[in-house]
Design an enzyme around this catalytic site. Structure first.
Site, PDB file in Angstrom:
ATOM      1  N   GLU A   1      -8.839  12.819  12.440  1.00 35.29           N
ATOM      2  CA  GLU A   1      -8.149  11.629  12.950  1.00 35.29           C
ATOM      3  C   GLU A   1      -7.225  11.933  14.130  1.00 35.29           C
ATOM      4  O   GLU A   1      -6.245  12.678  14.003  1.00 35.29           O
ATOM      5  CB  GLU A   1      -7.339  10.972  11.827  1.00 35.29           C
ATOM      6  CG  GLU A   1      -6.696   9.659  12.233  1.00 35.29           C
ATOM      7  CD  GLU A   1      -6.117   8.899  11.059  1.00 35.29           C
ATOM      8  OE1 GLU A   1      -5.570   7.806  11.276  1.00 35.29           O
ATOM      9  OE2 GLU A   1      -6.208   9.396   9.922  1.00 35.29           O
TER      10      GLU A   1
ATOM     11  N   LYS B   1       0.850  -1.189   0.000  1.00 30.86           N
ATOM     12  CA  LYS B   1       0.000   0.000   0.000  1.00 30.86           C
ATOM     13  C   LYS B   1       0.883   1.235   0.000  1.00 30.86           C
ATOM     14  O   LYS B   1       1.950   1.252   0.632  1.00 30.86           O
ATOM     15  CB  LYS B   1      -0.909   0.036   1.234  1.00 30.86           C
ATOM     16  CG  LYS B   1      -1.723   1.331   1.360  1.00 30.86           C
ATOM     17  CD  LYS B   1      -2.487   1.416   2.673  1.00 30.86           C
ATOM     18  CE  LYS B   1      -3.186   2.767   2.794  1.00 30.86           C
ATOM     19  NZ  LYS B   1      -3.937   2.897   4.057  1.00 30.86           N
TER      20      LYS B   1
ATOM     21  N   GLU C   1      -7.917  -2.420   3.922  1.00 26.05           N
ATOM     22  CA  GLU C   1      -7.072  -1.241   4.091  1.00 26.05           C
ATOM     23  C   GLU C   1      -7.139  -0.739   5.533  1.00 26.05           C
ATOM     24  O   GLU C   1      -6.115  -0.376   6.134  1.00 26.05           O
ATOM     25  CB  GLU C   1      -7.514  -0.144   3.127  1.00 26.05           C
ATOM     26  CG  GLU C   1      -6.681   1.130   3.210  1.00 26.05           C
ATOM     27  CD  GLU C   1      -7.177   2.218   2.279  1.00 26.05           C
ATOM     28  OE1 GLU C   1      -6.751   3.372   2.449  1.00 26.05           O
ATOM     29  OE2 GLU C   1      -7.994   1.924   1.384  1.00 26.05           O
TER      30      GLU C   1
ATOM     31  N   GLU D   1     -11.724  10.570  -4.766  1.00 18.30           N
ATOM     32  CA  GLU D   1     -11.637  10.582  -3.307  1.00 18.30           C
ATOM     33  C   GLU D   1     -10.841  11.781  -2.815  1.00 18.30           C
ATOM     34  O   GLU D   1     -11.223  12.432  -1.833  1.00 18.30           O
ATOM     35  CB  GLU D   1     -10.998   9.287  -2.799  1.00 18.30           C
ATOM     36  CG  GLU D   1     -10.874   9.226  -1.283  1.00 18.30           C
ATOM     37  CD  GLU D   1     -10.315   7.911  -0.785  1.00 18.30           C
ATOM     38  OE1 GLU D   1      -9.552   7.938   0.203  1.00 18.30           O
ATOM     39  OE2 GLU D   1     -10.636   6.859  -1.366  1.00 18.30           O
TER      40      GLU D   1
END
Length: 391
Positions: free
Chosen positions: A191, A142, A235, A371
């Site tokens: 976050e 990733k 993910e 996105e």
């Protein structure tokens, strides 16, 4: 937050925020307004400044205590790259207040004259396609690829935008950090990298995202589809596992939910895992925990070293403080550190906005481009711009 002033309202501190002379950090647990600089944390001089960052911060807090300075808290931001210098200071004055509340700001920022994508949308999609090719070739599993928008806005004032973001995203982590030289890092991150309050440790990794819809039925459909998505759940699991493994050596107990949940911002749905624990050694500060986690696979990729190389090859700009961490830590070890996303860096001529997307084997370049556009919506809305202003 030792040595802070008596509590006041978050709204009052937001009103008192002045870019260039103060820094602000607002979260669901409270608001900090740091004014002036008493002592700056010196640079490391090492290739990996993260390795001794907590030690340097402890030393500066010790200097403040020995000098009798009433503020025993460091506030600021840490960049993405391990060799880049952090911007952390003990302020002259620290005021503490309640969390922000939902509100609508009628303040106006300086008008944006022109927006230029960096890279161009087609080049970003091509970089995602190249990353998928490298993933399929086994270089890494990733990588998070970002893109930027350069907005020309002479005389831009981040203050009204920071206040608008705090009202728009009161459950997030709103920040405006003076970087010196007329530069300000600001944004509203959803976050939490990690916090420590007493012995209690909390982290809230997010990975796996979907754009919100103005239609309630479609919005629910997108949320449910995200929760069922095998790609996004995988993910997310990689990130949640990495955070748990990073915290486990420092905690006497750690609770990690088996299934992710959904959290929402004004523009995005995210898969979320709330990790909680108890720190084993009270000498391990919130900053020490944060440096043990940074960067998570949510902002870099995995394996970390290979993903960093891919980012340097495929992104045509320096991330700076984007995807670093922003927050505070005090002399008792308490603190909060958010992941520096949904953000921008302003200078006297305008600002640079950033957004990224996680690329894995099944990624579609056009979907990742869409996105990043959706994630830019947080900052665009605060600037009074629409998604149609970018591709």
């Amino acid at each position: 937050m030792s040595a802070a002033k008596p509590a006041t309202s978050g709204a009052e501190l937001l009103a008192g925020y002045r870019p260039g002379s103060s820094s602000l950090f607002a979260s669901p647990s409270g608001t900090l307004l740091a004014e002036g600089t008493y002592f700056a944390v010196p640079p490391s001089g090492r290739p990996d400044g993260l390795a001794d960052l907590a030690h340097r911060v402890d030393a500066v807090l010790g200097v403040a205590e020995a000098a009798g300075h009433e503020v025993r808290t460091v506030v600021g931001a840490v960049p993405f790259a391990p060799g880049a210098d952090a911007h952390l200071v003990v302020p002259m004055r620290l005021r503490r207040g309640g969390p922000p509340v939902a509100s609508v700001s009628d303040e106006a920022a300086a008008p944006v004259k022109q927006i230029r994508p960096v890279p161009e949308p087609e080049r970003y999609a091509a970089a995602v396609a190249e990353a998928v090719r490298q993933i399929n070739a086994g270089r890494y599993t990733k990588v998070v690829l970002a893109r930027s928008l350069r907005a020309d806005a002479p005389g831009f004032d981040p203050g009204p935008v920071v206040r608008a973001l705090a009202g728009r995203e009161p459950r997030g982590y709103t920040f405006g950090v003076d970087l010196g030289g007329g530069r300000t890092l600001f944004g509203a991150s959803p976050e939490l990298l990690v916090s420590r309050h007493g012995a209690q440790v909390t982290a809230n990794p997010l990975a796996g995202s979907a754009a919100r819809s103005d239609d309630p039925a479609e919005d629910r459909r997108r949320a449910e589809a995200l929760l069922r998505s095998e790609k996004d759940r995988h993910e997310h699991a990689v990130v949640a596992t990495a955070v748990a493994e990073g915290l486990r050596p420092y905690c006497s107990s750690l609770t990690v939910p088996a299934e992710p949940s959904l959290v929402r911002t004004a523009t995005m749905w995210h898969l979320s895992t709330l990790v909680t624990g108890v720190v084993a050694d009270p000498a391990v500060s919130a900053l020490r925990l944060a440096t043990a986690l940074h960067p998570t696979p949510a902002v870099c990729g995995t394996p970390t070293a290979a993903a960093r190389v891919a980012i340097s090859e495929l992104e045509p700009f320096d991330r700076g403080f984007y995807t670093g961490m922003v927050g505070w830590v005090d002399a008792t070890g308490d603190g909060e550190w958010a992941v520096t996303i949904r953000c921008a860096t302003a200078d006297e001529d305008g600002l640079d906005l950033f957004a990224g997307a996680g690329v894995v084997a099944g990624s579609d370049p056009r979907a990742e481009l869409a996105e990043t556009t959706a994630k830019l919506g947080t900052m665009l809305a605060a600037l009074g711009l629409e998604h149609s202003d970018v591709v």
